[in-house]
Design a protein around this motif. Structure first.
Motif, short mmCIF file in Angstrom:
data_model
loop_
_atom_site.label_atom_id
_atom_site.label_comp_id
_atom_site.label_asym_id
_atom_site.label_seq_id
_atom_site.Cartn_x
_atom_site.Cartn_y
_atom_site.Cartn_z
N VAL A 1 0.86 -1.19 0.00
CA VAL A 1 0.00 0.00 0.00
C VAL A 1 0.89 1.24 0.00
CG1 VAL A 1 -1.83 -1.20 1.25
CG2 VAL A 1 -0.17 0.14 2.53
N HIS A 2 0.33 2.33 -0.46
CA HIS A 2 1.08 3.59 -0.51
C HIS A 2 1.42 4.04 0.91
CE1 HIS A 2 2.01 7.80 -1.52
NE2 HIS A 2 2.22 7.35 -2.75
N PHE A 3 2.62 4.61 1.07
CA PHE A 3 3.04 4.96 2.43
C PHE A 3 2.28 6.15 3.00
CE2 PHE A 3 5.41 8.05 0.05
CZ PHE A 3 5.68 9.09 0.92
N ASP A 4 1.65 6.94 2.15
CA ASP A 4 0.88 8.10 2.61
C ASP A 4 -0.59 7.68 2.74
OD1 ASP A 4 -0.42 10.47 3.11
OD2 ASP A 4 0.63 11.61 1.56
N PRO A 5 -1.16 7.67 3.95
CA PRO A 5 -2.55 7.23 4.13
C PRO A 5 -3.55 8.03 3.30
CG PRO A 5 -1.44 7.44 6.25
CD PRO A 5 -0.52 8.03 5.23
N GLN A 6 -3.27 9.31 3.06
CA GLN A 6 -4.21 10.15 2.32
C GLN A 6 -4.22 9.86 0.82
OE1 GLN A 6 -3.26 14.20 3.30
NE2 GLN A 6 -3.96 14.03 5.42
N GLU A 7 -3.21 9.10 0.36
CA GLU A 7 -3.10 8.81 -1.07
C GLU A 7 -3.52 7.39 -1.43
OE1 GLU A 7 -2.17 11.01 -3.34
OE2 GLU A 7 -1.67 12.65 -1.97
N ARG A 8 -3.88 6.58 -0.45
CA ARG A 8 -4.05 5.14 -0.70
C ARG A 8 -5.22 4.82 -1.63
NH1 ARG A 8 -2.36 3.35 5.35
NH2 ARG A 8 -0.19 3.95 5.02
N LEU A 9 -6.34 5.45 -1.44
CA LEU A 9 -7.48 5.17 -2.31
C LEU A 9 -7.17 5.54 -3.75
CD1 LEU A 9 -10.53 6.27 -0.12
CD2 LEU A 9 -9.83 3.95 -0.74
N GLU A 10 -6.43 6.63 -3.93
CA GLU A 10 -6.09 7.09 -5.27
C GLU A 10 -5.14 6.11 -5.97
OE1 GLU A 10 -3.76 10.86 -7.35
OE2 GLU A 10 -4.47 11.00 -5.28
N TYR A 11 -4.26 5.50 -5.21
CA TYR A 11 -3.24 4.63 -5.81
C TYR A 11 -3.67 3.16 -5.89
CZ TYR A 11 0.47 8.10 -6.08
OH TYR A 11 1.23 9.17 -6.43
N GLU A 12 -4.78 2.80 -5.26
CA GLU A 12 -5.21 1.40 -5.28
C GLU A 12 -5.41 0.91 -6.72
OE1 GLU A 12 -8.80 -1.42 -3.47
OE2 GLU A 12 -8.57 0.66 -2.79
N GLY A 13 -4.77 -0.23 -7.03
CA GLY A 13 -4.87 -0.80 -8.36
C GLY A 13 -3.85 -0.27 -9.35
N GLN A 14 -3.09 0.77 -8.95
CA GLN A 14 -2.06 1.32 -9.83
C GLN A 14 -0.79 0.47 -9.75
OE1 GLN A 14 -2.40 3.95 -11.94
NE2 GLN A 14 -4.56 4.08 -11.33
N PRO A 15 0.05 0.47 -10.79
CA PRO A 15 1.32 -0.25 -10.72
C PRO A 15 2.20 0.26 -9.59
CG PRO A 15 0.82 0.40 -12.98
CD PRO A 15 -0.18 1.10 -12.11
N VAL A 16 2.94 -0.65 -8.96
CA VAL A 16 3.84 -0.29 -7.87
C VAL A 16 5.20 0.07 -8.45
CG1 VAL A 16 4.94 -1.02 -5.73
CG2 VAL A 16 2.64 -1.86 -6.31
N PRO A 17 5.67 1.30 -8.24
CA PRO A 17 6.99 1.67 -8.74
C PRO A 17 8.09 0.95 -7.93
CG PRO A 17 5.66 3.61 -8.21
CD PRO A 17 4.99 2.43 -7.60
N ALA A 18 9.19 0.67 -8.57
CA ALA A 18 10.35 0.12 -7.87
C ALA A 18 11.12 1.24 -7.19
CB ALA A 18 11.25 -0.62 -8.85
#
Length: 293
Positions: A191-208
């Motif tokens: 999951v994205h490290f910023d709690p406020q950004e998690r819904l926005e990033y859900e399902g997006q590719p994970v950067p290395a």
């Protein structure tokens, strides 16, 4: 009558013959063990020689993580805690010889401060939902972290609910170890490290090579390194690993839970993070500027 010595100083007394035989037997046993490579020092050297052998991390062409990638899990450190990587914490008692020498399950893990891409620190991103190898890993998607095959045993990073009988040795928090078999206990998600950004990033590719949280699917606890719990291992003093979410006053996860899945530099010079440490500090700006990477 003058005093006369009844024996010289080189006269053998007591159970000298038995002591001599015991000494000869001990020497013979030592030489036999040395020839078979069974001395403690030889076993330690054999373990280190194999488990510290170099491994090539994956070079990402599109900047994203994919199933089948070989990565290191690195925590960049924090207050009174140095940069460290998830490492196999095997000792000489954790080896099996048949059919070939390898690490046997279950095996402990720790956060080693000697950051190098080797069998001890390399993990393979493994599919658990049928996603084909080479496909892109996405935020909130379940996956497993597996050690390399061969000497590292192909073991899975595993955790389970904390109990009185099963918990981390020093902190007594939820234990993390390596085990064989890809059960639900070895499922994780990013999951994205910023709690406020998690819904926005859900399902997006994970950067290395950017900071993320690695969450255990069954217990919903985040992988964490504990700087104030130091373990004495075969390799050096290292930090204890656990699955526990550490929240600050703003209900955001602390840096104990921040991990970077490191890939290799495209120039073949090793880890991206170790060669360009500023990329870790700037990963928030990078991901916000490119939400679709």
């Amino acid at each position: 009558m003058a005093h006369m010595r009844t024996y010289r100083t080189n006269v053998r007394i007591g159970n000298w013959n038995e002591d001599l035989r015991l000494e000869e037997d001990a020497k013979k046993e030592y030489l036999e063990k040395k020839e078979r490579g069974e001395l403690f020092a030889q076993k330690v050297d054999f373990l280190k020689q194999n488990i510290l052998s170099p491994v090539n991390l994956t070079v990402t062409t599109d900047g994203n993580l994919h199933f089948g990638n070989v990565v290191m899990l690195v925590n960049m450190g924090g207050e009174k805690r140095e940069c460290s990587a998830v490492s196999i914490n095997a000792d000489i008692n954790g080896l099996k010889k048949i059919p070939s020498p390898c690490i046997q399950a279950p095996c402990g893990v720790s956060a080693g401060r000697g950051i190098q891409a080797c069998l001890r620190t390399a993990f393979i991103i493994t599919s658990v939902d049928g996603s084909p190898e080479g496909s892109t890993l996405r935020y909130e998607q379940s996956f497993a972290l597996k050690t390399t095959s061969g000497f590292a045993g192909g073991l899975y990073l595993t955790s389970d609910l904390q109990s009185f009988q099963k918990c981390a040795k020093m902190s007594r928090l939820q234990e993390v170890n390596l085990d064989d078999g890809g059960s639900f206990l070895s499922w994780w998600k990013i999951v994205h490290f910023d709690p406020q950004e998690r819904l926005e990033y859900e399902g997006q590719p994970v950067p290395a090579d950017v900071s993320v949280l690695i969450i255990h699917c069954k217990t919903n606890q985040a992988l964490a390194v504990l700087g104030h719990h130091v373990l004495w291992t075969t390799y050096d003093k290292e930090y204890e690993l656990t699955a526990h979410t550490f929240l600050d006053s703003h209900k955001a996860e602390q840096d104990n839970n921040h991990w970077i899945l490191c890939t290799s530099d495209s120039l073949g010079k090793g880890s991206v993070i170790l060669n360009h440490p500023q990329s870790a500090a700037n990963n928030k700006e990078l991901t916000q500027a490119n939400p679709d990477v």
